[in-house]
Design a protein around this motif. Structure first.
Motif, PDB file in Angstrom:
ATOM      1  N   ASN A 457      27.761 -67.123 -32.916  1.00 46.67           N
ATOM      2  CA  ASN A 457      26.523 -66.573 -32.351  1.00 46.67           C
ATOM      3  C   ASN A 457      26.757 -65.382 -31.430  1.00 46.67           C
ATOM      4  O   ASN A 457      25.923 -65.085 -30.573  1.00 46.67           O
ATOM      5  CB  ASN A 457      25.780 -67.669 -31.575  1.00 46.67           C
ATOM      6  N   GLY A 458      27.858 -64.692 -31.615  1.00 44.93           N
ATOM      7  CA  GLY A 458      28.115 -63.537 -30.773  1.00 44.93           C
ATOM      8  C   GLY A 458      29.566 -63.124 -30.817  1.00 44.93           C
ATOM      9  O   GLY A 458      30.354 -63.618 -31.635  1.00 44.93           O
ATOM     10  N   SER A 459      29.924 -62.200 -29.941  1.00 46.20           N
ATOM     11  CA  SER A 459      31.292 -61.697 -29.840  1.00 46.20           C
ATOM     12  C   SER A 459      31.647 -61.559 -28.369  1.00 46.20           C
ATOM     13  O   SER A 459      30.771 -61.389 -27.512  1.00 46.20           O
ATOM     14  CB  SER A 459      31.424 -60.332 -30.526  1.00 46.20           C
ATOM     15  N   ALA A 470      30.527 -61.143 -23.164  1.00 46.51           N
ATOM     16  CA  ALA A 470      29.929 -61.584 -24.427  1.00 46.51           C
ATOM     17  C   ALA A 470      28.771 -60.669 -24.797  1.00 46.51           C
ATOM     18  O   ALA A 470      28.016 -60.217 -23.940  1.00 46.51           O
ATOM     19  CB  ALA A 470      29.450 -63.024 -24.299  1.00 46.51           C
ATOM     20  N   VAL A 471      28.618 -60.413 -26.107  1.00 48.20           N
ATOM     21  CA  VAL A 471      27.496 -59.646 -26.638  1.00 48.20           C
ATOM     22  C   VAL A 471      26.879 -60.487 -27.746  1.00 48.20           C
ATOM     23  O   VAL A 471      27.583 -60.943 -28.652  1.00 48.20           O
ATOM     24  CB  VAL A 471      27.947 -58.277 -27.205  1.00 48.20           C
ATOM     25  N   SER A 472      25.573 -60.686 -27.679  1.00 53.40           N
ATOM     26  CA  SER A 472      24.932 -61.578 -28.640  1.00 53.40           C
ATOM     27  C   SER A 472      23.499 -61.142 -28.908  1.00 53.40           C
ATOM     28  O   SER A 472      22.972 -60.239 -28.256  1.00 53.40           O
ATOM     29  CB  SER A 472      24.950 -63.028 -28.127  1.00 53.40           C
ATOM     30  N   PRO A 488      28.118 -44.795 -29.372  1.00 56.31           N
ATOM     31  CA  PRO A 488      27.877 -44.018 -28.147  1.00 56.31           C
ATOM     32  C   PRO A 488      27.991 -44.821 -26.854  1.00 56.31           C
ATOM     33  O   PRO A 488      28.305 -44.254 -25.802  1.00 56.31           O
ATOM     34  CB  PRO A 488      26.460 -43.486 -28.348  1.00 56.31           C
ATOM     35  N   LEU A 489      27.761 -46.130 -26.890  1.00 55.00           N
ATOM     36  CA  LEU A 489      27.782 -46.922 -25.664  1.00 55.00           C
ATOM     37  C   LEU A 489      29.182 -47.302 -25.210  1.00 55.00           C
ATOM     38  O   LEU A 489      29.412 -47.568 -24.030  1.00 55.00           O
ATOM     39  CB  LEU A 489      26.958 -48.195 -25.844  1.00 55.00           C
ATOM     40  N   GLY A 490      30.150 -47.362 -26.121  1.00 53.62           N
ATOM     41  CA  GLY A 490      31.475 -47.844 -25.759  1.00 53.62           C
ATOM     42  C   GLY A 490      31.501 -49.361 -25.620  1.00 53.62           C
ATOM     43  O   GLY A 490      30.716 -50.081 -26.258  1.00 53.62           O
ATOM     44  N   TYR A 491      32.390 -49.864 -24.778  1.00 51.87           N
ATOM     45  CA  TYR A 491      32.582 -51.303 -24.608  1.00 51.87           C
ATOM     46  C   TYR A 491      31.556 -51.906 -23.648  1.00 51.87           C
ATOM     47  O   TYR A 491      31.064 -51.227 -22.740  1.00 51.87           O
ATOM     48  CB  TYR A 491      33.976 -51.578 -24.041  1.00 51.87           C
ATOM     49  N   PRO A 492      31.261 -53.199 -23.815  1.00 46.21           N
ATOM     50  CA  PRO A 492      30.407 -53.872 -22.812  1.00 46.21           C
ATOM     51  C   PRO A 492      31.097 -53.893 -21.454  1.00 46.21           C
ATOM     52  O   PRO A 492      32.313 -54.084 -21.358  1.00 46.21           O
ATOM     53  CB  PRO A 492      30.222 -55.280 -23.383  1.00 46.21           C
ATOM     54  N   ALA A 493      30.310 -53.675 -20.408  1.00 42.84           N
ATOM     55  CA  ALA A 493      30.856 -53.625 -19.054  1.00 42.84           C
ATOM     56  C   ALA A 493      30.189 -54.618 -18.121  1.00 42.84           C
ATOM     57  O   ALA A 493      30.512 -54.678 -16.942  1.00 42.84           O
ATOM     58  CB  ALA A 493      30.708 -52.209 -18.485  1.00 42.84           C
ATOM     59  N   ALA A 494      29.234 -55.405 -18.641  1.00 49.61           N
ATOM     60  CA  ALA A 494      28.513 -56.378 -17.805  1.00 49.61           C
ATOM     61  C   ALA A 494      27.972 -57.467 -18.719  1.00 49.61           C
ATOM     62  O   ALA A 494      27.959 -57.336 -19.949  1.00 49.61           O
ATOM     63  CB  ALA A 494      27.376 -55.711 -17.032  1.00 49.61           C
ATOM     64  N   GLU A 495      27.519 -58.544 -18.093  1.00 54.34           N
ATOM     65  CA  GLU A 495      26.921 -59.628 -18.852  1.00 54.34           C
ATOM     66  C   GLU A 495      25.506 -59.267 -19.271  1.00 54.34           C
ATOM     67  O   GLU A 495      24.814 -58.499 -18.599  1.00 54.34           O
ATOM     68  CB  GLU A 495      26.868 -60.909 -18.009  1.00 54.34           C
ATOM     69  N   GLN A 496      25.061 -59.834 -20.382  1.00 51.43           N
ATOM     70  CA  GLN A 496      23.654 -59.725 -20.757  1.00 51.43           C
ATOM     71  C   GLN A 496      22.824 -60.507 -19.747  1.00 51.43           C
ATOM     72  O   GLN A 496      23.170 -61.615 -19.363  1.00 51.43           O
ATOM     73  CB  GLN A 496      23.462 -60.307 -22.162  1.00 51.43           C
ATOM     74  N   ALA A 497      21.733 -59.896 -19.291  1.00 55.82           N
ATOM     75  CA  ALA A 497      20.930 -60.525 -18.240  1.00 55.82           C
ATOM     76  C   ALA A 497      19.455 -60.302 -18.505  1.00 55.82           C
ATOM     77  O   ALA A 497      19.060 -59.328 -19.167  1.00 55.82           O
ATOM     78  CB  ALA A 497      21.303 -59.952 -16.878  1.00 55.82           C
ATOM     79  N   LYS A 498      18.644 -61.202 -17.968  1.00 55.49           N
ATOM     80  CA  LYS A 498      17.204 -61.010 -18.037  1.00 55.49           C
ATOM     81  C   LYS A 498      16.817 -59.872 -17.095  1.00 55.49           C
ATOM     82  O   LYS A 498      17.352 -59.743 -16.001  1.00 55.49           O
ATOM     83  CB  LYS A 498      16.471 -62.292 -17.636  1.00 55.49           C
TER      84      LYS A 498
END
Length: 630
Positions: A457-459, A470-472, A488-498
């Motif tokens: 369910n994600g990576s 995590a990215v989902s 264009p965004l590159g790597y995730p640098a923070a958690e997914q948040a509301k």
């Protein structure tokens, strides 16, 4: 010849001459034992110093439990916790090595072992994990290990005054504020042990004595176990000034203050009855982990030689006091060795069986081995180490814990290892219950920078700069459509948040953020357009959520559409917002940036009787709802 460290009589003051004389005695105590052969193996005799009388405690601090400010999962069983300390008034970091069966037995609770650092304790990591194999060693032990971060020169005590930018109230923090968090949030029991080296060894005995019943085991490795004897307050003051520039008077007052006696392990020894005790030190002479200097018995670690001799002398005096009180202790006075980490790592291994017995856990790990589909993965990835548990059920499959990670198996996905920072993020994000089971092992990416595991369910992506995230869900789908980390965004640098006050999600990346809401879908906002969006209040401002990702236009420009307007950027004009409405409509009628007005060079602003916005080659004004272009 007297072998003990005599405690001076009470006096009214300490002149410069007396201070020098006290330091000369302390210095002599460092040299004589080598010459006389007094620090060979075995406990040498020591003059008894008597019992304390009339000592006064430092002012008691009334403090309730702290509150958790932040939690970072460094691995699946190593976690950094920032606790808002009421007594110290700032967040204090504590790292934990979680018990062997933390994952396998999610309802179990575990005893606690505090591991205390030395005089030069750092603010980023405890010396036990920086300098020794403690993390690997405890991986198969069924205890929660607590590693306080910081506290240089503090002796883990409550100070009577602030000093050097610190408001040290470590005893209150460790014995009153932290335990409820350990018990309520990290499945810990009230069975505890404490082990410390050097300053931490002094503190282990002091804290155990000052807090009867709090610790069932106390271990001092090269600790200074008499702190009020002749010259010792001055020696400690010099060490504290050298290790961080601290003033010992801010800790317990002047040497004649009763607070020094109230924190002296020797004077508190009778309070240690019933505690399982372990005391060790070397002799100061060259040992197996030292570099010889060319002088027989003298290593190149000159400071470590002197400190270990001092530890040996004070520990011998302390042991004599314990024996006079009929308080048992395990004593290991080594025939050689200086004040240095390799010896303390060795002693940690030696003391473990006694510590395990005192806190009621088995000393060894259970019998286990890789089997079935997990075996090829374990055998093909030697870095993961040996197993520390058997297989156990997780949602959708089974798992098995290893010294440096976990291996998961399901019939549909096969067996895959998850470890390190990715393993920590997997734990934080909910593990199999949320992300599902892994569908790949850890993959090194072609750019040489990042690593990833894919899950049902994600990576989870990891880089040295950003850590693991995590990215989902729909954000992952759009990020993948844009090229994953190569987009264009590159790597995730923070958690997914509301999002804070709107019904949506946001996740930060190297070069911007991806926003999602049910009405707008997932769209990326980048670079200088992101900077302008931030200036306008993100999704909480009048622009709302983005309706598109960044779109390239004339003269290397870019724009994003939002729910209530647009942000345009070009190298020549910068980034500016154009609100939906009459100005935007008038600009559109002229061909947007391709028309005679060009790009916007200001936001909309009020003028007498209306509003205006400036463009590269003209101005749009609205008065009484009527646009004019000049």
């Amino acid at each position: 010849m007297r072998l003990g460290l005599e405690r001076p009589g009470r006096r009214g003051g300490a002149s410069g001459g007396r201070r020098k004389r006290a330091l000369s005695v302390a210095a002599a105590a460092l040299v004589l034992p080598i010459a006389a052969g007094l620090t060979s193996a075995g406990a040498a005799g020591a003059q008894s110093l008597g019992t304390p009388g009339g000592s006064t405690e430092t002012a008691e601090v009334q403090s309730g439990p702290g509150m958790v400010d932040r939690v970072d999962w460094l691995t699946d069983r190593r976690v950094a916790i920032w606790v808002n300390s009421p007594s110290m008034g700032v967040p204090i970091q504590v790292q934990m090595l979680l018990a062997r069966d933390w994952n396998a037995q999610p309802d179990a609770r575990f005893p606690v072992v505090y591991m205390l650092d030395g005089m030069r304790a750092r603010d980023d990591e405890n010396g036990w994990t920086l300098e020794t194999d403690a993390e690997a060693f405890f991986a198969d032990k069924n205890v929660n290990v607590v590693l306080p971060i910081g506290g240089q020169s503090s002796f883990y005590s409550d100070w009577i005054d602030q000093n050097n930018g610190q408001n040290y109230m470590w005893e209150t923090f460790l014995t009153k504020e932290l335990p409820p968090i350990l018990e309520n949030d990290f499945r810990s029991t009230q069975t505890r042990g404490v082990v410390g080296l050097s300053m931490g060894g002094t503190s282990a005995m002091m804290l155990a004595a000052r807090n009867p019943g709090f610790f069932q085991f106390a271990g001092s490795l090269s600790g200074i176990l008499t702190t009020t004897t002749l010259g010792m307050p001055q020696a400690i003051a010099l060490a504290m000034a050298d290790a961080g520039g601290f003033d010992a008077d801010a800790m317990w007052g002047s040497p004649r203050n009763d607070a020094w006696e109230a924190h002296d392990p020797y004077l508190l020894a009778e309070e240690l009855e019933g505690v399982s005790l372990y005391i060790s030190s070397g002799s100061g002479t060259t040992g197996q982990y030292d570099q010889p200097s060319g002088i027989p018995g003298i290593s190149t670690n000159y400071a470590g030689m002197g400190l270990e001799i001092l530890s040996r002398l004070t520990s011998q005096t302390f042991i004599t006091k314990l024996r006079n009180l009929d308080i048992p202790a395990t004593v290991n006075f080594r025939p050689s060795g200086t004040h240095s980490w390799p010896y303390w790592e060795f002693e940690l291994h030696q003391l473990w069986p006694q510590l395990a017995d005192a806190i009621g856990v088995e000393a060894g790990k259970p019998a286990c081995g890789p089997g079935g589909a997990i075996a090829p993965v374990a055998n093909g990835n030697n870095w993961i180490g040996d197993c520390v548990t058997g297989e156990y059920s997780v949602p959708g499959g089974v798992a098995q814990d290893y010294r440096f990670g976990r291996i998961f198996y399901s019939g549909g996905n096969g067996a895959h290892a998850v470890a390190g920072g990715i393993g920590g993020e997997y734990q934080r994000a909910g593990g199999p219950s949320v992300l599902g089971l892994p569908t790949t092992g850890e993959i090194a990416l072609a750019d040489g920078r990042g690593r990833l595991n894919h899950f049902e369910n994600g990576s989870i992506y990891w880089t040295p700069q950003n850590g693991a995230h995590a990215v989902s869900g729909p954000i992952r789908q759009e990020w993948a459509a844009q090229g994953w980390e190569n987009g264009p965004l590159g790597y995730p640098a923070a958690e997914q948040a509301k999002t804070a006050s709107m019904n949506g999600l946001v996740q930060g990346f190297d070069i911007g953020a991806m926003y999602w809401s049910e009405d707008t879908g997932a769209n990326a906002v980048l670079g200088l357009i992101m900077g302008k969006y931030a200036e306008m209040g993100f999704e909480n401002g009048w622009l709302g959520f983005p309706l598109t990702s960044e779109i390239p236009i004339k003269d290397n420009g870019r724009f994003n559409r939002f729910q209530n307007g647009n942000i345009y950027w070009s190298p020549a004009s910068g980034a500016w917002a154009v609100q939906n409405g009459p100005i935007f409509d008038a600009w559109a009628s002229e061909g947007y940036e391709n028309g005679r007005l060009g790009y916007p060079i200001s936001d909309q602003f009020d003028i007498p009787g209306g509003v205006q916005q400036n463009f590269q080659f003209g101005v749009i004004t609205i008065r009484d709802g009527v646009p004019s272009i000049d």
